[in-house]
Design an enzyme around this catalytic site. Structure first.
Site, PDB file in Angstrom:
ATOM      1  N   ASP A 179       0.252  -1.255  -0.227  1.00 47.77           N
ATOM      2  CA  ASP A 179       0.302   0.052  -0.376  1.00 47.77           C
ATOM      3  C   ASP A 179       0.825   1.443  -0.038  1.00 47.77           C
ATOM      4  O   ASP A 179       2.423   1.337  -0.169  1.00 47.77           O
ATOM      5  CB  ASP A 179      -1.158  -0.410   1.078  1.00 47.77           C
ATOM      6  N   TRP A 228      -2.743   3.000  -6.337  1.00 47.35           N
ATOM      7  CA  TRP A 228      -3.441   4.112  -6.771  1.00 47.35           C
ATOM      8  C   TRP A 228      -3.719   5.160  -8.079  1.00 47.35           C
ATOM      9  O   TRP A 228      -3.900   5.831  -7.972  1.00 47.35           O
ATOM     10  CB  TRP A 228      -3.830   4.564  -5.357  1.00 47.35           C
ATOM     11  N   GLY A 229      -3.116   4.288  -8.740  1.00 44.48           N
ATOM     12  CA  GLY A 229      -2.926   5.204  -9.953  1.00 44.48           C
ATOM     13  C   GLY A 229      -1.737   6.150 -10.151  1.00 44.48           C
ATOM     14  O   GLY A 229      -1.698   6.881 -10.890  1.00 44.48           O
ATOM     15  N   ALA A 231       1.873   8.466  -9.602  1.00 42.47           N
ATOM     16  CA  ALA A 231       2.851   8.201 -10.198  1.00 42.47           C
ATOM     17  C   ALA A 231       3.090   7.672 -12.014  1.00 42.47           C
ATOM     18  O   ALA A 231       4.020   7.500 -12.541  1.00 42.47           O
ATOM     19  CB  ALA A 231       4.205   7.764  -9.716  1.00 42.47           C
ATOM     20  N   ASP A 249      -9.816   3.631  -3.832  1.00 44.79           N
ATOM     21  CA  ASP A 249     -10.543   2.266  -3.671  1.00 44.79           C
ATOM     22  C   ASP A 249     -12.357   1.984  -4.310  1.00 44.79           C
ATOM     23  O   ASP A 249     -12.356   2.915  -4.113  1.00 44.79           O
ATOM     24  CB  ASP A 249     -10.757   2.611  -2.044  1.00 44.79           C
TER      25      ASP A 249
HETATM   26  C1  GAL Z   1      -5.972   1.638   1.119  1.00 43.52           C
HETATM   27  C2  GAL Z   1      -6.190   0.238   0.001  1.00 43.52           C
HETATM   28  C3  GAL Z   1      -7.335  -0.232   0.147  1.00 43.52           C
HETATM   29  C4  GAL Z   1      -6.796  -0.850   1.143  1.00 43.52           C
HETATM   30  C5  GAL Z   1      -7.287  -0.343   2.515  1.00 43.52           C
HETATM   31  C6  GAL Z   1      -6.445  -0.849   4.427  1.00 43.52           C
HETATM   32  O1  GAL Z   1      -5.119   2.592   1.591  1.00 43.52           O
HETATM   33  O2  GAL Z   1      -6.369   0.975  -1.058  1.00 43.52           O
HETATM   34  O3  GAL Z   1      -7.776  -1.611  -0.547  1.00 43.52           O
HETATM   35  O4  GAL Z   1      -6.099  -2.009   1.462  1.00 43.52           O
HETATM   36  O5  GAL Z   1      -5.784   0.493   2.252  1.00 43.52           O
HETATM   37  O6  GAL Z   1      -6.295  -0.132   5.257  1.00 43.52           O
END
Ligand code: GAL
Length: 432
Positions: A179, A228-229, A231, A249
Protein backbone atom coordinates in the site's frame (compact mmCIF):
# COMPACT_ATOMS: atom_id res chain seq x y z
CA UNK A 1 -4.18 -30.74 -4.19
CA UNK A 2 -7.26 -28.93 -5.40
CA UNK A 3 -5.79 -27.90 -8.73
CA UNK A 4 -8.50 -27.71 -11.39
CA UNK A 5 -8.06 -29.44 -14.72
CA UNK A 6 -8.70 -26.11 -16.39
CA UNK A 7 -5.86 -24.49 -14.49
CA UNK A 8 -3.50 -27.41 -15.05
CA UNK A 9 -4.26 -27.35 -18.78
CA UNK A 10 -3.76 -23.59 -18.92
CA UNK A 11 -0.48 -23.94 -17.11
CA UNK A 12 0.92 -26.62 -19.39
CA UNK A 13 -0.30 -24.84 -22.51
CA UNK A 14 1.03 -21.57 -21.13
CA UNK A 15 4.46 -23.10 -20.63
CA UNK A 16 4.41 -24.39 -24.21
CA UNK A 17 3.51 -21.07 -25.74
CA UNK A 18 5.41 -18.77 -23.45
CA UNK A 19 8.27 -18.36 -25.90
CA UNK A 20 5.91 -17.79 -28.81
CA UNK A 21 3.86 -15.19 -26.98
CA UNK A 22 6.07 -12.17 -27.29
CA UNK A 23 5.67 -9.74 -24.44
CA UNK A 24 6.38 -6.08 -24.86
CA UNK A 25 8.18 -5.62 -21.57
CA UNK A 26 11.78 -6.31 -20.68
CA UNK A 27 12.89 -9.51 -18.95
CA UNK A 28 12.87 -9.64 -15.19
CA UNK A 29 16.11 -7.71 -14.67
CA UNK A 30 16.17 -4.16 -15.94
CA UNK A 31 18.68 -1.40 -15.70
CA UNK A 32 18.60 2.33 -16.19
CA UNK A 33 19.70 3.70 -19.55
CA UNK A 34 23.46 4.07 -20.13
CA UNK A 35 22.98 7.71 -21.07
CA UNK A 36 21.25 8.34 -17.72
CA UNK A 37 21.96 11.57 -15.91
CA UNK A 38 20.46 10.25 -12.70
CA UNK A 39 21.76 11.53 -9.40
CA UNK A 40 20.99 10.84 -5.73
CA UNK A 41 18.67 8.03 -4.80
CA UNK A 42 17.45 7.54 -8.38
CA UNK A 43 21.03 6.71 -9.44
CA UNK A 44 21.53 4.02 -6.82
CA UNK A 45 18.06 2.52 -6.39
CA UNK A 46 17.72 -1.20 -7.18
CA UNK A 47 16.68 -2.06 -10.74
CA UNK A 48 15.91 -5.73 -10.25
CA UNK A 49 12.55 -6.67 -11.79
CA UNK A 50 9.79 -8.90 -10.44
CA UNK A 51 10.01 -12.68 -10.62
CA UNK A 52 8.56 -14.13 -13.81
CA UNK A 53 7.94 -17.47 -12.13
CA UNK A 54 4.62 -16.03 -10.92
CA UNK A 55 2.13 -13.40 -12.06
CA UNK A 56 1.92 -14.25 -15.78
CA UNK A 57 -1.89 -14.16 -15.66
CA UNK A 58 -4.06 -11.77 -13.63
CA UNK A 59 -4.60 -13.05 -10.09
CA UNK A 60 -7.83 -14.81 -9.10
CA UNK A 61 -8.69 -14.96 -5.43
CA UNK A 62 -10.20 -13.23 -2.41
CA UNK A 63 -9.10 -10.41 -0.10
CA UNK A 64 -10.39 -9.62 3.38
CA UNK A 65 -10.72 -5.80 3.13
CA UNK A 66 -14.06 -5.19 1.36
CA UNK A 67 -15.67 -7.95 3.44
CA UNK A 68 -14.31 -7.26 6.91
CA UNK A 69 -12.18 -4.09 6.87
CA UNK A 70 -9.96 -4.23 10.01
CA UNK A 71 -12.15 -6.78 11.72
CA UNK A 72 -10.17 -9.87 10.69
CA UNK A 73 -8.89 -13.04 12.30
CA UNK A 74 -7.61 -16.40 11.19
CA UNK A 75 -11.04 -18.05 11.44
CA UNK A 76 -12.41 -15.69 8.80
CA UNK A 77 -9.38 -16.19 6.52
CA UNK A 78 -9.49 -19.97 6.81
CA UNK A 79 -13.26 -19.97 6.35
CA UNK A 80 -12.76 -18.16 3.02
CA UNK A 81 -10.14 -20.77 2.03
CA UNK A 82 -12.51 -23.64 2.91
CA UNK A 83 -15.27 -21.97 0.89
CA UNK A 84 -12.95 -21.81 -2.16
CA UNK A 85 -13.13 -25.61 -2.08
CA UNK A 86 -16.76 -26.21 -1.06
CA UNK A 87 -18.22 -23.59 -3.43
CA UNK A 88 -16.18 -24.82 -6.41
CA UNK A 89 -14.20 -21.58 -6.61
CA UNK A 90 -10.86 -23.41 -6.51
CA UNK A 91 -11.99 -25.62 -9.38
CA UNK A 92 -12.93 -22.48 -11.31
CA UNK A 93 -9.35 -21.18 -10.87
CA UNK A 94 -9.50 -18.99 -7.75
CA UNK A 95 -6.29 -19.50 -5.79
CA UNK A 96 -5.14 -16.50 -3.71
CA UNK A 97 -6.53 -16.05 -0.18
CA UNK A 98 -5.27 -12.60 0.82
CA UNK A 99 -5.06 -10.97 4.24
CA UNK A 100 -5.34 -7.15 4.04
CA UNK A 101 -4.52 -4.43 6.60
CA UNK A 102 -4.67 -4.92 10.40
CA UNK A 103 -3.03 -8.35 10.83
CA UNK A 104 -0.07 -7.35 13.07
CA UNK A 105 0.61 -5.79 16.41
CA UNK A 106 1.26 -2.05 16.43
CA UNK A 107 4.95 -2.41 17.25
CA UNK A 108 7.70 -4.52 15.76
CA UNK A 109 9.54 -7.17 17.78
CA UNK A 110 12.22 -5.25 19.72
CA UNK A 111 14.95 -7.83 19.18
CA UNK A 112 14.32 -9.16 15.64
CA UNK A 113 12.84 -5.97 14.20
CA UNK A 114 10.13 -8.10 12.58
CA UNK A 115 6.44 -7.25 12.21
CA UNK A 116 4.56 -9.49 14.68
CA UNK A 117 1.23 -11.12 13.74
CA UNK A 118 -1.36 -10.16 16.38
CA UNK A 119 -1.67 -13.38 18.44
CA UNK A 120 -5.23 -12.57 19.44
CA UNK A 121 -6.27 -12.42 15.76
CA UNK A 122 -3.84 -15.01 14.37
CA UNK A 123 -3.03 -17.53 17.12
CA UNK A 124 -1.41 -19.82 14.52
CA UNK A 125 0.72 -16.95 13.22
CA UNK A 126 0.85 -16.16 9.51
CA UNK A 127 2.96 -19.28 8.92
CA UNK A 128 0.30 -21.47 10.56
CA UNK A 129 -2.39 -19.92 8.36
CA UNK A 130 -0.16 -20.32 5.29
CA UNK A 131 0.31 -24.02 6.08
CA UNK A 132 -3.44 -24.57 6.26
CA UNK A 133 -4.12 -22.57 3.11
CA UNK A 134 -1.38 -24.46 1.25
CA UNK A 135 -2.79 -27.79 2.44
CA UNK A 136 -5.95 -26.90 0.47
CA UNK A 137 -3.86 -26.33 -2.67
CA UNK A 138 -4.31 -22.54 -2.39
CA UNK A 139 -1.92 -19.60 -1.93
CA UNK A 140 -1.69 -17.02 0.83
CA UNK A 141 -1.35 -13.27 0.40
CA UNK A 142 -0.39 -10.63 2.92
CA UNK A 143 -0.35 -6.84 3.09
CA UNK A 144 2.19 -4.16 3.96
CA UNK A 145 2.88 -0.56 3.00
CA UNK A 146 5.61 1.44 1.23
CA UNK A 147 5.51 4.02 4.02
CA UNK A 148 6.18 4.17 7.74
CA UNK A 149 2.73 2.79 8.65
CA UNK A 150 -0.15 1.11 6.88
CA UNK A 151 -3.32 3.07 6.19
CA UNK A 152 -4.82 1.70 9.41
CA UNK A 153 -1.68 2.61 11.38
CA UNK A 154 0.13 -0.72 11.68
CA UNK A 155 3.88 -1.02 10.89
CA UNK A 156 4.83 -0.24 7.27
CA UNK A 157 7.88 -1.64 5.48
CA UNK A 158 9.66 1.48 4.12
CA UNK A 159 13.26 1.12 5.34
CA UNK A 160 12.53 -2.40 6.64
CA UNK A 161 12.06 -4.10 3.29
CA UNK A 162 14.71 -6.80 3.82
CA UNK A 163 13.60 -7.90 7.27
CA UNK A 164 9.95 -7.94 6.19
CA UNK A 165 10.49 -9.73 2.88
CA UNK A 166 12.51 -12.37 4.75
CA UNK A 167 9.73 -12.88 7.28
CA UNK A 168 7.07 -13.12 4.56
CA UNK A 169 9.16 -15.69 2.65
CA UNK A 170 9.86 -17.70 5.80
CA UNK A 171 6.14 -17.75 6.65
CA UNK A 172 5.33 -19.09 3.17
CA UNK A 173 3.58 -15.97 1.85
CA UNK A 174 2.91 -16.13 -1.92
CA UNK A 175 1.48 -12.66 -2.63
CA UNK A 176 2.21 -9.20 -1.25
CA UNK A 177 -0.19 -6.27 -1.58
CA UNK A 178 1.91 -3.16 -0.93
CA UNK A 179 0.00 0.00 0.00
CA UNK A 180 0.87 3.67 -0.28
CA UNK A 181 -0.06 5.39 3.01
CA UNK A 182 2.10 7.41 5.42
CA UNK A 183 4.88 8.35 3.03
CA UNK A 184 7.49 10.53 4.78
CA UNK A 185 7.92 14.03 3.32
CA UNK A 186 11.46 13.33 2.08
CA UNK A 187 9.96 10.69 -0.24
CA UNK A 188 7.49 13.03 -1.95
CA UNK A 189 7.64 13.03 -5.77
CA UNK A 190 8.99 15.99 -7.72
CA UNK A 191 6.60 17.47 -10.30
CA UNK A 192 8.78 15.93 -13.03
CA UNK A 193 10.63 12.70 -12.30
CA UNK A 194 14.38 12.29 -12.96
CA UNK A 195 15.10 11.73 -16.68
CA UNK A 196 11.39 12.37 -17.20
CA UNK A 197 10.74 8.68 -16.44
CA UNK A 198 8.32 7.93 -13.60
CA UNK A 199 10.26 4.71 -12.97
CA UNK A 200 12.83 7.01 -11.36
CA UNK A 201 10.27 8.80 -9.19
CA UNK A 202 10.48 8.48 -5.42
CA UNK A 203 7.18 6.60 -5.52
CA UNK A 204 8.55 3.98 -7.89
CA UNK A 205 11.74 3.69 -5.84
CA UNK A 206 9.77 3.00 -2.64
CA UNK A 207 8.26 0.03 -4.46
CA UNK A 208 11.53 -0.98 -6.22
CA UNK A 209 13.17 -1.40 -2.83
CA UNK A 210 10.61 -4.07 -1.96
CA UNK A 211 10.96 -5.77 -5.38
CA UNK A 212 14.67 -6.16 -4.65
CA UNK A 213 14.08 -7.43 -1.11
CA UNK A 214 11.54 -9.99 -2.32
CA UNK A 215 13.96 -11.09 -5.01
CA UNK A 216 16.74 -11.60 -2.46
CA UNK A 217 14.70 -14.14 -0.53
CA UNK A 218 14.67 -16.46 -3.56
CA UNK A 219 10.94 -17.20 -3.09
CA UNK A 220 8.79 -16.03 -6.02
CA UNK A 221 6.09 -13.70 -4.66
CA UNK A 222 3.29 -12.08 -6.63
CA UNK A 223 3.91 -8.35 -6.05
CA UNK A 224 0.80 -6.14 -6.14
CA UNK A 225 1.45 -2.38 -6.06
CA UNK A 226 -1.42 -0.64 -4.26
CA UNK A 227 -0.40 2.78 -5.58
CA UNK A 228 -3.86 4.13 -6.58
CA UNK A 229 -2.79 5.17 -10.12
CA UNK A 230 -0.15 7.59 -8.79
CA UNK A 231 3.16 8.39 -10.52
CA UNK A 232 1.90 7.12 -13.92
CA UNK A 233 2.35 3.59 -12.56
CA UNK A 234 1.02 2.01 -15.77
CA UNK A 235 4.24 3.22 -17.47
CA UNK A 236 6.61 1.32 -15.16
CA UNK A 237 4.55 -1.13 -13.08
CA UNK A 238 5.72 -4.21 -14.98
CA UNK A 239 9.36 -3.35 -14.20
CA UNK A 240 8.55 -3.46 -10.49
CA UNK A 241 5.60 -5.79 -9.84
CA UNK A 242 2.93 -7.91 -11.48
CA UNK A 243 -0.13 -5.69 -10.96
CA UNK A 244 -0.83 -2.12 -9.86
CA UNK A 245 -3.90 -0.31 -8.65
CA UNK A 246 -5.18 2.25 -11.15
CA UNK A 247 -7.48 4.26 -8.86
CA UNK A 248 -8.50 4.96 -5.29
CA UNK A 249 -10.69 2.48 -3.46
CA UNK A 250 -13.68 0.86 -5.14
CA UNK A 251 -17.06 1.01 -3.42
CA UNK A 252 -20.24 -0.98 -3.97
CA UNK A 253 -21.92 1.54 -6.25
CA UNK A 254 -22.45 1.89 -10.01
CA UNK A 255 -20.71 5.27 -10.05
CA UNK A 256 -17.57 3.74 -8.51
CA UNK A 257 -17.51 0.72 -10.79
CA UNK A 258 -18.22 2.66 -13.97
CA UNK A 259 -15.65 5.34 -13.15
CA UNK A 260 -12.96 2.69 -12.52
CA UNK A 261 -13.74 1.12 -15.91
CA UNK A 262 -13.52 4.57 -17.53
CA UNK A 263 -10.17 5.36 -15.88
CA UNK A 264 -8.67 2.01 -16.76
CA UNK A 265 -9.91 2.05 -20.36
CA UNK A 266 -7.40 4.83 -21.06
CA UNK A 267 -4.37 2.72 -20.22
CA UNK A 268 -5.02 -0.70 -21.71
CA UNK A 269 -1.74 -0.68 -23.67
CA UNK A 270 -0.04 -1.59 -20.38
CA UNK A 271 -1.91 -4.88 -19.99
CA UNK A 272 -0.32 -8.14 -21.11
CA UNK A 273 1.28 -11.21 -19.57
CA UNK A 274 3.00 -10.30 -16.25
CA UNK A 275 1.53 -6.80 -16.56
CA UNK A 276 -1.88 -6.09 -15.06
CA UNK A 277 -3.75 -2.87 -14.37
CA UNK A 278 -5.53 -3.58 -11.07
CA UNK A 279 -9.08 -2.19 -10.97
CA UNK A 280 -9.34 -2.99 -7.23
CA UNK A 281 -11.17 -5.74 -5.39
CA UNK A 282 -14.65 -7.05 -6.14
CA UNK A 283 -17.81 -5.72 -4.49
CA UNK A 284 -20.07 -8.55 -5.69
CA UNK A 285 -22.16 -9.47 -2.65
CA UNK A 286 -21.75 -6.03 -1.02
CA UNK A 287 -24.02 -2.97 -0.92
CA UNK A 288 -26.99 -2.74 -3.23
CA UNK A 289 -25.47 -3.27 -6.66
CA UNK A 290 -28.14 -4.66 -9.00
CA UNK A 291 -27.62 -8.08 -10.49
CA UNK A 292 -26.84 -6.45 -13.83
CA UNK A 293 -24.26 -4.17 -12.19
CA UNK A 294 -22.64 -7.19 -10.55
CA UNK A 295 -22.48 -8.91 -13.95
CA UNK A 296 -20.79 -5.82 -15.45
CA UNK A 297 -18.41 -5.60 -12.49
CA UNK A 298 -17.27 -9.18 -13.08
CA UNK A 299 -17.30 -9.07 -16.89
CA UNK A 300 -15.33 -5.81 -17.15
CA UNK A 301 -12.70 -6.97 -14.65
CA UNK A 302 -12.43 -10.19 -16.68
CA UNK A 303 -12.26 -8.72 -20.19
CA UNK A 304 -9.87 -5.93 -19.12
CA UNK A 305 -7.73 -8.61 -17.40
CA UNK A 306 -7.63 -6.97 -13.97
CA UNK A 307 -6.88 -9.15 -10.96
CA UNK A 308 -10.21 -10.50 -9.66
CA UNK A 309 -10.10 -10.67 -5.88
CA UNK A 310 -13.51 -11.40 -4.38
CA UNK A 311 -14.28 -9.05 -1.50
CA UNK A 312 -17.26 -10.36 0.38
CA UNK A 313 -18.12 -12.94 3.04
CA UNK A 314 -18.37 -15.89 0.65
CA UNK A 315 -20.99 -17.55 2.91
CA UNK A 316 -23.51 -14.93 1.79
CA UNK A 317 -23.22 -15.35 -1.98
CA UNK A 318 -26.40 -16.69 -3.59
CA UNK A 319 -26.40 -19.11 -6.50
CA UNK A 320 -26.85 -16.35 -9.10
CA UNK A 321 -23.80 -14.50 -7.75
CA UNK A 322 -21.81 -17.74 -7.68
CA UNK A 323 -22.78 -18.38 -11.31
CA UNK A 324 -21.46 -14.93 -12.22
CA UNK A 325 -18.07 -15.34 -10.54
CA UNK A 326 -17.64 -18.92 -11.79
CA UNK A 327 -18.66 -18.18 -15.39
CA UNK A 328 -16.37 -20.49 -17.35
CA UNK A 329 -16.18 -18.51 -20.59
CA UNK A 330 -15.38 -15.17 -18.95
CA UNK A 331 -12.80 -16.80 -16.68
CA UNK A 332 -11.25 -18.54 -19.71
CA UNK A 333 -10.92 -15.15 -21.46
CA UNK A 334 -9.34 -13.67 -18.30
CA UNK A 335 -6.93 -16.58 -17.84
CA UNK A 336 -6.19 -17.20 -21.53
CA UNK A 337 -2.81 -18.94 -21.81
CA UNK A 338 -2.05 -17.65 -25.32
CA UNK A 339 -3.45 -14.12 -25.52
CA UNK A 340 -2.30 -11.76 -22.77
CA UNK A 341 -3.93 -8.57 -24.04
CA UNK A 342 -7.37 -7.35 -22.89
CA UNK A 343 -10.40 -6.35 -24.95
CA UNK A 344 -10.21 -2.69 -25.96
CA UNK A 345 -12.82 -0.10 -27.00
CA UNK A 346 -13.86 0.11 -30.67
CA UNK A 347 -16.32 2.20 -32.69
CA UNK A 348 -19.41 0.01 -33.03
CA UNK A 349 -21.04 1.97 -35.85
CA UNK A 350 -20.39 5.25 -37.61
CA UNK A 351 -23.08 6.89 -35.50
CA UNK A 352 -22.32 5.29 -32.10
CA UNK A 353 -22.36 7.97 -29.37
CA UNK A 354 -19.30 8.36 -27.19
CA UNK A 355 -19.90 7.43 -23.56
CA UNK A 356 -17.92 7.23 -20.33
CA UNK A 357 -16.96 4.47 -19.86
CA UNK A 358 -16.92 3.28 -23.48
CA UNK A 359 -19.69 0.75 -24.18
CA UNK A 360 -18.16 -1.47 -26.91
CA UNK A 361 -14.98 -3.55 -26.48
CA UNK A 362 -13.41 -6.20 -28.72
CA UNK A 363 -10.60 -8.64 -28.08
CA UNK A 364 -9.13 -12.00 -29.00
CA UNK A 365 -8.77 -15.20 -27.03
CA UNK A 366 -7.58 -18.64 -28.00
CA UNK A 367 -11.28 -19.40 -28.67
CA UNK A 368 -11.88 -16.61 -31.20
CA UNK A 369 -12.98 -12.99 -31.30
CA UNK A 370 -15.07 -11.45 -28.54
CA UNK A 371 -17.25 -8.39 -28.23
CA UNK A 372 -18.39 -7.01 -24.87
CA UNK A 373 -21.11 -4.37 -24.61
CA UNK A 374 -21.67 -2.43 -21.38
CA UNK A 375 -24.96 -0.57 -21.22
CA UNK A 376 -24.06 2.63 -19.33
CA UNK A 377 -27.68 3.82 -19.41
CA UNK A 378 -31.22 2.37 -19.43
CA UNK A 379 -32.31 -0.81 -21.26
CA UNK A 380 -31.64 -0.44 -24.99
CA UNK A 381 -30.81 -2.31 -28.18
CA UNK A 382 -27.09 -2.13 -28.89
CA UNK A 383 -25.75 -2.62 -32.42
CA UNK A 384 -22.27 -3.09 -33.86
CA UNK A 385 -20.99 -3.77 -37.36
CA UNK A 386 -18.81 -6.85 -37.77
CA UNK A 387 -16.62 -4.81 -40.15
CA UNK A 388 -15.79 -2.43 -37.29
CA UNK A 389 -14.55 -5.21 -34.99
CA UNK A 390 -10.75 -5.40 -35.34
CA UNK A 391 -9.84 -8.57 -37.23
CA UNK A 392 -13.35 -9.59 -38.33
CA UNK A 393 -14.12 -7.78 -41.60
CA UNK A 394 -17.33 -8.27 -43.56
CA UNK A 395 -19.38 -11.45 -44.03
CA UNK A 396 -21.51 -13.82 -41.98
CA UNK A 397 -20.73 -14.67 -38.38
CA UNK A 398 -21.93 -17.09 -35.72
CA UNK A 399 -22.48 -15.40 -32.36
CA UNK A 400 -22.52 -17.17 -28.99
CA UNK A 401 -23.59 -15.70 -25.62
CA UNK A 402 -20.63 -16.25 -23.25
CA UNK A 403 -22.84 -15.97 -20.16
CA UNK A 404 -25.09 -18.87 -21.14
CA UNK A 405 -23.08 -20.70 -23.81
CA UNK A 406 -26.16 -20.37 -26.04
CA UNK A 407 -25.76 -20.01 -29.79
CA UNK A 408 -27.55 -16.80 -30.79
CA UNK A 409 -27.51 -17.58 -34.54
CA UNK A 410 -25.74 -16.48 -37.70
CA UNK A 411 -25.77 -12.83 -38.73
CA UNK A 412 -24.57 -10.75 -41.69
CA UNK A 413 -22.94 -7.32 -41.53
CA UNK A 414 -24.17 -6.26 -38.12
CA UNK A 415 -25.46 -7.61 -34.82
CA UNK A 416 -28.02 -6.17 -32.38
CA UNK A 417 -28.83 -7.22 -28.83
CA UNK A 418 -30.99 -5.81 -26.05
CA UNK A 419 -28.87 -5.03 -22.99
CA UNK A 420 -30.51 -4.18 -19.67
CA UNK A 421 -29.62 -1.12 -17.62
CA UNK A 422 -25.95 -1.38 -16.52
CA UNK A 423 -25.70 -4.97 -17.79
CA UNK A 424 -22.98 -6.34 -20.06
CA UNK A 425 -23.41 -8.57 -23.11
CA UNK A 426 -20.48 -10.97 -23.63
CA UNK A 427 -20.17 -12.54 -27.08
CA UNK A 428 -17.92 -15.06 -28.83
CA UNK A 429 -17.84 -14.62 -32.61
CA UNK A 430 -16.72 -16.98 -35.38
CA UNK A 431 -16.92 -16.59 -39.16
CA UNK A 432 -19.84 -18.68 -40.41
C1 GAL B 1 -6.16 1.41 1.14
C2 GAL B 1 -6.22 0.39 0.04
C3 GAL B 1 -7.34 -0.56 0.34
C4 GAL B 1 -7.08 -1.24 1.68
C5 GAL B 1 -6.88 -0.19 2.77
C6 GAL B 1 -6.43 -0.81 4.07
O1 GAL B 1 -5.13 2.29 0.89
O2 GAL B 1 -6.40 1.02 -1.20
O3 GAL B 1 -7.47 -1.51 -0.69
O4 GAL B 1 -5.96 -2.07 1.58
O5 GAL B 1 -5.92 0.77 2.38
O6 GAL B 1 -6.18 0.13 5.07
Amino acid sequence: MAVSLHRLFSYVLGALVVTAAAHKSAPSVTSTAASSTLTGIAATAPTIGPSHQVGRLPALGWNSWNAYSCNINETKILDAADLFISLGLADAGYEYVNIDDCWPLETRDASTGRIVPDPSKFPSGISGVADQVHALGLKLGIYSDAGTNTCAGFPGSLGNETVDAEAFAEWGVDYLKYDNCNVPSNWTDAATPPDNDWYNSNSAIRYRQMTAALNQTGKPVHFSLCIWGDANVWEWGDRVGHSWRMTGDVSASWSSISSIIAANAQHLDSVDFFSHNDMDMMEIGNGDLTLEEQRTHFAAWAFLKSPILLGTDLNNLNSTQLDIIKNAQLLAFHQDPIVGTPATPFNATASAPSTSPPEFYAGKSSKGTHVFIINTNTTATKTFEFGNVPGLGFGRFRVQDMWTGKNLGTFANKFSITVDTHDTAALLIHRA
